[in-house]
Design a protein around this motif. Structure first.
Motif, PDB file in Angstrom:
ATOM      1  N   THR A 140       0.836  -1.196   0.000  1.00  0.00           N
ATOM      2  CA  THR A 140       0.000   0.000   0.000  1.00  0.00           C
ATOM      3  C   THR A 140       0.874   1.251   0.000  1.00  0.00           C
ATOM      4  O   THR A 140       1.976   1.262   0.542  1.00  0.00           O
ATOM      5  N   GLU A 187      -3.557   3.731  -2.200  1.00  0.00           N
ATOM      6  CA  GLU A 187      -3.679   2.726  -3.262  1.00  0.00           C
ATOM      7  C   GLU A 187      -2.929   1.459  -2.857  1.00  0.00           C
ATOM      8  O   GLU A 187      -2.038   1.488  -2.003  1.00  0.00           O
ATOM      9  N   ALA A 209      -1.503  -2.695  -4.197  1.00  0.00           N
ATOM     10  CA  ALA A 209      -1.219  -3.723  -5.198  1.00  0.00           C
ATOM     11  C   ALA A 209      -1.059  -5.044  -4.473  1.00  0.00           C
ATOM     12  O   ALA A 209      -0.623  -5.078  -3.311  1.00  0.00           O
ATOM     13  N   LYS A 211      -5.435  -1.252  -6.903  1.00  0.00           N
ATOM     14  CA  LYS A 211      -5.243  -0.736  -8.253  1.00  0.00           C
ATOM     15  C   LYS A 211      -4.761  -1.803  -9.223  1.00  0.00           C
ATOM     16  O   LYS A 211      -5.218  -1.876 -10.361  1.00  0.00           O
ATOM     17  N   TYR A 212      -3.808  -2.639  -8.778  1.00  0.00           N
ATOM     18  CA  TYR A 212      -3.236  -3.663  -9.660  1.00  0.00           C
ATOM     19  C   TYR A 212      -3.077  -4.994  -8.937  1.00  0.00           C
ATOM     20  O   TYR A 212      -2.811  -5.043  -7.733  1.00  0.00           O
ATOM     21  N   ALA A 247      -9.681  -3.984  -9.923  1.00  0.00           N
ATOM     22  CA  ALA A 247      -8.243  -3.864 -10.151  1.00  0.00           C
ATOM     23  C   ALA A 247      -7.839  -4.574 -11.439  1.00  0.00           C
ATOM     24  O   ALA A 247      -8.407  -5.604 -11.815  1.00  0.00           O
ATOM     25  N   THR A 293       2.401   2.944 -11.313  1.00  0.00           N
ATOM     26  CA  THR A 293       2.403   3.791 -10.123  1.00  0.00           C
ATOM     27  C   THR A 293       1.332   3.354  -9.138  1.00  0.00           C
ATOM     28  O   THR A 293       0.180   3.142  -9.513  1.00  0.00           O
ATOM     29  N   ILE A 294       1.729   3.187  -7.886  1.00  0.00           N
ATOM     30  CA  ILE A 294       0.805   2.914  -6.768  1.00  0.00           C
ATOM     31  C   ILE A 294       1.095   3.966  -5.712  1.00  0.00           C
ATOM     32  O   ILE A 294       2.150   3.917  -5.073  1.00  0.00           O
TER      33      ILE A 294
END
Length: 471
Positions: free
Chosen positions: A19, A23, A25, A48-49, A72, A96-97
């Motif tokens: 995190t 955001e 991942a 997000k991803y 996501a 980008t996160i």
């Protein structure tokens, strides 16, 4: 920035939750999504991803369910061609996160789509890599699993891996943290450490495959030497991860359906279901539903299910300790065994109290074995791994690893009595259940395995450190 390694011991698998500034991942998630959803809600962040390092062979990923629930995007590196919507990342592409970036480092060799993800922190510094099955702690990914798909030999894949490691991974700074996808116990490598985190510098100093001045020829030879055959379910899990699967919730609900003792027998007969008893081997030995196969939940459960049952489409009904139904279903779903028809309601006691036939295993103590066995005359079968057997074994014992039982079972003379053991009773009880399900009853299984035998005066070979055996 926060990085959490979510390690699952029964699969020796590491997923990663990252995190930054609202955001998140997730890298290589397991199939059940609830733990991730709870973390996202607790932290108040948006996923997000979902990054996948490669098409996993040893477990079914939760990427699809997680993507559907959160929106996501699923990310794979170059060469990946799954049958669902995803982002096909290019080598060196950055995502980008929050205030950090994840950089794609294409590192083929274990598989041709294998990708290492480099985390660059908010100050622009290389902080950590998520190496998937490219680099482990003490080992590297085996290069034999993707041969058919890549149309390459294991030696050719190993050569590709050699250059991936040296051109992409070993060029990173020594203080970059290494987060692998697996640790000791996984069949995705052969010499993994029990440690689950390291650094590039530590691995350069201690990992045999990353040593300085190592030639490509030496690397290929050493990485391909001593590879055991992969579990039969590996290819099926790869296919499931590429094509898509039933939701975890659907599989879970089917497995959690309670079947009473009267229905149980009928379900087995109508469907050809395999009866999988996950109780402790000591309880199983005393009594079980006839034709059951015992693979205890308190051990390397999922990998052994995959190795011994192999076909993920096999219909299965469960017998568990009361209260362990949920855990059993979850663990089976992780390795793609989705055709679960339910479990015996109220467990084995319900079957026994209903008056149905009960079977048992002829289990004897190591002390009784010591009194009965005649070295050189009695037949003793050791079902441990070859390396365990070579380290120390009962004189004149035969090495017959459990993983290859389908090969050696046909050589057993059903009229000749034999003794059978493993290290502690877990694996020998699996073998015993398989043998009896196939009509062999001419054996005595030894309680406590070699651990108990070693305390007796039964003649044994001289002990050799297993690490030396493996070398």
């Amino acid at each position: 920035m926060k990085i959490e390694q979510i390690y699952t011991g029964c699969l020796a698998q590491g997923a990663y939750y990252i995190t930054s500034n609202g955001e998140a991942a997730i890298i290589d998630p397991l199939r059940e999504t609830e733990p991730y959803m709870e973390r996202l809600e607790k932290d108040g962040v948006k996923l997000k991803y979902i990054f996948e390092t490669h098409f996993h062979a040893d477990f079914v990923s939760g990427h699809l369910d997680l993507s559907k629930k959160t929106g996501a995007k699923i990310v794979y590196g170059p060469n990946a061609k799954p049958e669902f919507e995803f982002i096909s990342a290019k080598d060196n592409q950055e995502f980008t996160i929050g205030t950090i970036k994840i950089k794609v480092l294409h590192t083929p060799g274990h598989t041709m789509e294998s990708t290492t993800y480099l985390l660059i922190d908010e100050n622009g510094k290389d902080h950590a890599i998520f190496s998937g099955d490219t680099l482990f702690i003490g080992d590297v990914g085996r290069p034999d699993l993707a041969q058919k798909v890549a149309h390459m030999t294991q030696e050719e894949l190993a050569a590709v891996l050699f250059h991936s490691l040296r051109d992409k991974v070993m060029t990173l700074a020594d203080d970059v943290i290494v987060y692998p996808a697996h640790g000791a116990g996984s069949a995705c490598g052969k010499n993994m450490s029990k440690e689950t985190v390291s650094t590039i510098g530590e691995q350069k100093a201690t990992n045999y495959a990353l040593r300085a001045n190592m030639t490509e020829t030496e690397f290929v030879q050493e990485v391909t030497e001593g590879l055991l055959p992969p579990p039969a379910y590996f290819g099926m899990n790869v296919a499931m991860n590429k094509t898509g699967i039933e939701s975890f919730e659907e599989v879970f609900n089917n497995g959690m359906r309670g079947i009473n003792a009267i229905e149980f027998e009928s379900v087995v007969e109508k469907t050809g279901a395999l009866i999988l008893d996950t109780r402790d081997n000591s309880d199983f030995a005393k009594g079980y539903v006839p034709q059951s196969i015992n693979i205890g939940i308190n051990g390397d459960f999922a990998p052994w299910v995959g190795s011994l049952i192999a076909d993920v489409k096999q219909p299965i009904v469960l017998v568990t300790e009361i209260g362990f139904e949920e855990e059993t279903v979850t663990r089976l779903s992780r390795v793609g065994f989705d055709n679960l028809l339910g479990h015996l309601k109220y467990g084995f006691q319900a079957w026994k109290q209903s008056g149905y036939e009960v079977d048992s295993i002829n289990r004897i103590t190591a002390e009784k074995f010591e009194k009965e066995v005649k070295i050189g005359e009695s037949k003793v079968i050791d079902v441990r791994k070859k390396s365990e057997y070579e380290a120390e074994h009962v004189n004149e014992a035969y090495s017959r690893p459990l993983a290859s039982i389908n090969e050696w079972i046909k050589d057993i003379n059903p009229k000749e009595h034999f003794y059978m053991h493993c290290a502690g009773g877990y694996r020998s009880m699996m073998a015993a259940s398989i043998l009896q399900a196939r009509g062999y009853r001419n054996f005595s299984e030894i309680e406590g395995g070699f651990g108990a035998i070693s305390k007796t005066n039964i003649p044994k070979t001289d002990f050799v450190c297993q690490s030396k055996v493996l070398k």
